[in-house]
Scaffold this motif. Sequence first.
Motif, PDB file in Angstrom:
ATOM      1  N   SER A  32       0.782  -1.214  -0.038  1.00 13.68           N
ATOM      2  CA  SER A  32       0.063  -0.021  -0.023  1.00 13.68           C
ATOM      3  C   SER A  32       0.878   1.257   0.078  1.00 13.68           C
ATOM      4  N   ASP A  33       0.636   2.010  -0.970  1.00 13.34           N
ATOM      5  CA  ASP A  33       1.374   3.425  -1.026  1.00 13.34           C
ATOM      6  C   ASP A  33       0.922   4.283  -0.343  1.00 13.34           C
ATOM      7  N   GLY A  34       1.733   4.986   0.560  1.00 13.67           N
ATOM      8  CA  GLY A  34       0.982   5.981   1.277  1.00 13.67           C
ATOM      9  C   GLY A  34       0.674   5.403   2.920  1.00 13.67           C
ATOM     10  N   SER A  35      -0.764   5.466   2.933  1.00 14.59           N
ATOM     11  CA  SER A  35      -1.374   5.034   3.926  1.00 14.59           C
ATOM     12  C   SER A  35      -1.459   3.514   3.928  1.00 14.59           C
ATOM     13  N   PRO A  36      -1.518   2.671   5.192  1.00 15.68           N
ATOM     14  CA  PRO A  36      -1.742   1.202   5.141  1.00 15.68           C
ATOM     15  C   PRO A  36      -3.090   0.776   5.078  1.00 15.68           C
ATOM     16  N   PHE A  37      -4.070   1.303   4.069  1.00 15.31           N
ATOM     17  CA  PHE A  37      -5.315   1.063   4.043  1.00 15.31           C
ATOM     18  C   PHE A  37      -5.884   0.536   2.656  1.00 15.31           C
ATOM     19  N   SER A  38      -4.945   0.558   1.875  1.00 23.72           N
ATOM     20  CA  SER A  38      -5.361   0.166   0.441  1.00 23.72           C
ATOM     21  C   SER A  38      -4.472  -0.611  -0.322  1.00 23.72           C
ATOM     22  N   PHE A  39      -4.473  -1.757   0.139  1.00 22.12           N
ATOM     23  CA  PHE A  39      -3.468  -2.783  -0.327  1.00 22.12           C
ATOM     24  C   PHE A  39      -3.759  -3.293  -1.806  1.00 22.12           C
ATOM     25  N   GLU A  40      -2.702  -3.548  -2.638  1.00 22.96           N
ATOM     26  CA  GLU A  40      -2.842  -4.251  -3.848  1.00 22.96           C
ATOM     27  C   GLU A  40      -1.873  -5.461  -3.817  1.00 22.96           C
ATOM     28  N   GLU A  41      -2.366  -6.529  -4.649  1.00 21.86           N
ATOM     29  CA  GLU A  41      -1.479  -7.583  -4.541  1.00 21.86           C
ATOM     30  C   GLU A  41      -0.325  -7.645  -5.558  1.00 21.86           C
ATOM     31  N   CYS A  42       0.604  -8.160  -4.897  1.00 23.64           N
ATOM     32  CA  CYS A  42       1.886  -8.613  -5.842  1.00 23.64           C
ATOM     33  C   CYS A  42       2.073 -10.144  -6.093  1.00 23.64           C
ATOM     34  N   ASP A  43       3.150 -10.220  -6.796  1.00 24.92           N
ATOM     35  CA  ASP A  43       3.439 -11.698  -7.293  1.00 24.92           C
ATOM     36  C   ASP A  43       3.847 -12.248  -5.842  1.00 24.92           C
ATOM     37  N   ASP A  44       3.348 -13.746  -5.471  1.00 24.46           N
ATOM     38  CA  ASP A  44       3.542 -14.344  -4.321  1.00 24.46           C
ATOM     39  C   ASP A  44       5.352 -14.344  -4.534  1.00 24.46           C
ATOM     40  N   VAL A  45       6.000 -14.192  -3.155  1.00 26.84           N
ATOM     41  CA  VAL A  45       7.299 -14.224  -3.247  1.00 26.84           C
ATOM     42  C   VAL A  45       7.921 -15.717  -2.927  1.00 26.84           C
ATOM     43  N   LEU A  46       7.117 -16.427  -2.136  1.00 31.39           N
ATOM     44  CA  LEU A  46       7.683 -17.997  -1.707  1.00 31.39           C
ATOM     45  C   LEU A  46       6.482 -19.034  -2.212  1.00 31.39           C
ATOM     46  N   ALA A  47       7.072 -20.344  -2.503  1.00 24.36           N
ATOM     47  CA  ALA A  47       6.165 -21.325  -2.657  1.00 24.36           C
ATOM     48  C   ALA A  47       6.900 -22.444  -2.417  1.00 24.36           C
ATOM     49  N   PRO A  48       6.306 -23.495  -2.018  1.00 22.31           N
ATOM     50  CA  PRO A  48       6.951 -24.880  -1.590  1.00 22.31           C
ATOM     51  C   PRO A  48       8.005 -25.430  -3.004  1.00 22.31           C
ATOM     52  N   GLU A  49       9.052 -25.771  -2.527  1.00 29.83           N
ATOM     53  CA  GLU A  49       9.843 -26.425  -3.552  1.00 29.83           C
ATOM     54  C   GLU A  49      10.532 -27.656  -3.319  1.00 29.83           C
ATOM     55  N   GLY A  50      10.975 -28.648  -4.307  1.00 22.52           N
ATOM     56  CA  GLY A  50      11.301 -29.823  -4.137  1.00 22.52           C
ATOM     57  C   GLY A  50      10.295 -30.571  -2.890  1.00 22.52           C
ATOM     58  N   ASP A  51      11.028 -31.175  -1.750  1.00 23.07           N
ATOM     59  CA  ASP A  51      10.170 -31.871  -0.966  1.00 23.07           C
ATOM     60  C   ASP A  51       9.541 -31.140   0.101  1.00 23.07           C
ATOM     61  N   GLU A  52       9.312 -29.722  -0.117  1.00 26.27           N
ATOM     62  CA  GLU A  52       8.715 -29.187   0.745  1.00 26.27           C
ATOM     63  C   GLU A  52       7.130 -29.211   0.571  1.00 26.27           C
ATOM     64  N   LEU A  53       6.502 -29.002   1.763  1.00 22.09           N
ATOM     65  CA  LEU A  53       4.994 -29.156   1.595  1.00 22.09           C
ATOM     66  C   LEU A  53       4.272 -27.927   1.588  1.00 22.09           C
ATOM     67  N   GLU A  54       4.992 -27.178   2.492  1.00 25.65           N
ATOM     68  CA  GLU A  54       4.317 -25.682   2.832  1.00 25.65           C
ATOM     69  C   GLU A  54       5.311 -24.654   3.125  1.00 25.65           C
ATOM     70  N   ILE A  55       5.235 -23.430   2.943  1.00 25.13           N
ATOM     71  CA  ILE A  55       5.908 -22.287   3.482  1.00 25.13           C
ATOM     72  C   ILE A  55       5.206 -21.700   4.460  1.00 25.13           C
ATOM     73  N   ARG A  56       5.645 -21.546   5.748  1.00 18.33           N
ATOM     74  CA  ARG A  56       4.749 -21.030   7.021  1.00 18.33           C
ATOM     75  C   ARG A  56       5.551 -19.651   7.227  1.00 18.33           C
ATOM     76  N   ALA A  57       4.870 -19.186   8.214  1.00 18.74           N
ATOM     77  CA  ALA A  57       5.083 -17.503   8.576  1.00 18.74           C
ATOM     78  C   ALA A  57       6.622 -17.481   9.267  1.00 18.74           C
ATOM     79  N   GLY A  58       6.896 -16.286   9.353  1.00 21.23           N
ATOM     80  CA  GLY A  58       8.288 -16.204   9.736  1.00 21.23           C
ATOM     81  C   GLY A  58       8.464 -14.485  10.041  1.00 21.23           C
ATOM     82  N   SER A  59       9.584 -13.841   9.339  1.00 24.95           N
ATOM     83  CA  SER A  59       9.858 -12.513   9.691  1.00 24.95           C
ATOM     84  C   SER A  59      10.506 -11.910   8.454  1.00 24.95           C
ATOM     85  N   VAL A  60      10.650 -10.475   8.481  1.00 26.09           N
ATOM     86  CA  VAL A  60      11.127  -9.779   7.287  1.00 26.09           C
ATOM     87  C   VAL A  60      12.256  -8.721   8.203  1.00 26.09           C
ATOM     88  N   THR A  61      13.178  -8.652   7.462  1.00 24.17           N
ATOM     89  CA  THR A  61      14.176  -7.458   7.993  1.00 24.17           C
ATOM     90  C   THR A  61      14.638  -6.855   6.591  1.00 24.17           C
TER      91      THR A  61
END
Length: 482
Positions: free
Chosen positions: A50-79
């Motif tokens: 969301s550009d400016g205020s945090p109340f008008s969010f737009e979707e981007c491309d997903d950033v992570l998806a399961p690869e190889g033997d992964e079943l899921e990608i779960r929550a974490g953190s961003v720095t």
Amino acid sequence: MTHRPELHVTPGTGVLRAPAAALFDGTIWHVFHQFQPRTTEGSRWAHQYSDGSPFSFEECDDVLAPEGDELEIRAGSVTATDNEVNLYFTSVTETGRSIHLAEVPDIAATVENVNDDPTALDPHVRRVGEILGDINGGRWFRSPCVVPDWRDHTDRDCGHSGWIMLAVRGHRDAPEVVVCTSPDGVHWSLLGPLELVGDTGLQGERMVAPRIMRLHDEVKDKVCDVLLITLERDGIDASGYLIGSLVGTQFRVDKPFRRIDHGHDFTRPRNTNFVSRSNNIAAHYRDAYLFGLMNGVGRLDDAYQHESYLAEGWANCLSLPRRVTLQDGILYQTPARGLISAIEESDHALMLTSIFEVPPGDAITVELTDSCGQVAATITHYGDRLELDRSMNTYHQGDEVAVAPLGEGDTDTITVIADGSTVEVFADGGQVAMASRVYFNGQCEEFHLHHTPGVTVLHTNVIAPTMSGFYHLDDVDEGIIR
């Protein structure tokens, strides 16, 4: 009419499982969340901005998806360091869980173009690999909270240096919070299990989804550590915080566990990291911004039975972002700046704010009515407690009334925000917050304000779409406020 809120982060389709992380670069808000597009696929990480205020969010491309033997990608953190962003996430396989790292060299590039294919991943994201797996006899590492530039307790007034991670390890029926450190955010060492020292107010409940941040207590004039945790109590989440100081692996408690939200649906809060913050320590620790999942059950919830999923093919949303300050050991929460303009520019969102005085034995009630003229929920301020009741609603028939204790104050206040199938309440200057999903027949059309004879209403405003200013309703007795 739709159940989808306009000002909240929601999935386009599928299920929003949990907030992953939030990031603010000074102009753009980035929110990442654990997302399951359909029942036949494992969870991945979605990205909205969301550009400016945090109340008008737009979707981007997903950033992570399961690869190889992964079943899921779960929550974490961003720095973030300058414009480069690190994504810390939980990788789930048949044999366990581990914490992995991915890098985004240029976060600004991720919002420029969106692929027409909803399954496509953002090409700007590069996986680094596992950074915390089976070590020192520990297994199933997950749910990382990473804080860059973290100083120990002796240097808290001088700023930050070094990195710290809180994570969870062990079987889901016996989770254990641990502390890790790193010189660079890539190479990590396990310090050991987190030990709570002092009066915690806890009784051995399972702790999950740990988060830690620092805030300056405005009353005590000192910098404190704030430990956010979620307790799993008989299949229901209860999120809250402790105030104290983290010394090595010990969290020395000054203020015991306190619920962060007393509504039906707020759990697993995530704090927002910043690309850059002021070098002034007082400004750096002045406030924080939180998002939470508006779902009170947590991991045992069946999202596919939600009314929004049955009717519209999506489930769950995040709360509105909350600005958080620390005052005498209590977190005060208020909506982030820009909400009034966002409501005025929306199609259906509404907000009521009122200032009043409630003597002992009296009460003031806000009724939220739907498009059929039926009461869908009520919020009642008794002076010493706040109640949110949705049990009269056919969608929530028989639900318990949510109750929050209120402290003493010079003036009683309440703010009620209705947006789609969400209701969020802030009382007495933000001392108490309550978030609940409320399904309306149509939408929230009107607020009705009622009170007992002893209540004095000092001021009331209602914000609605296309308004050019406030309505000022003084000496309100009862009736419709619109």
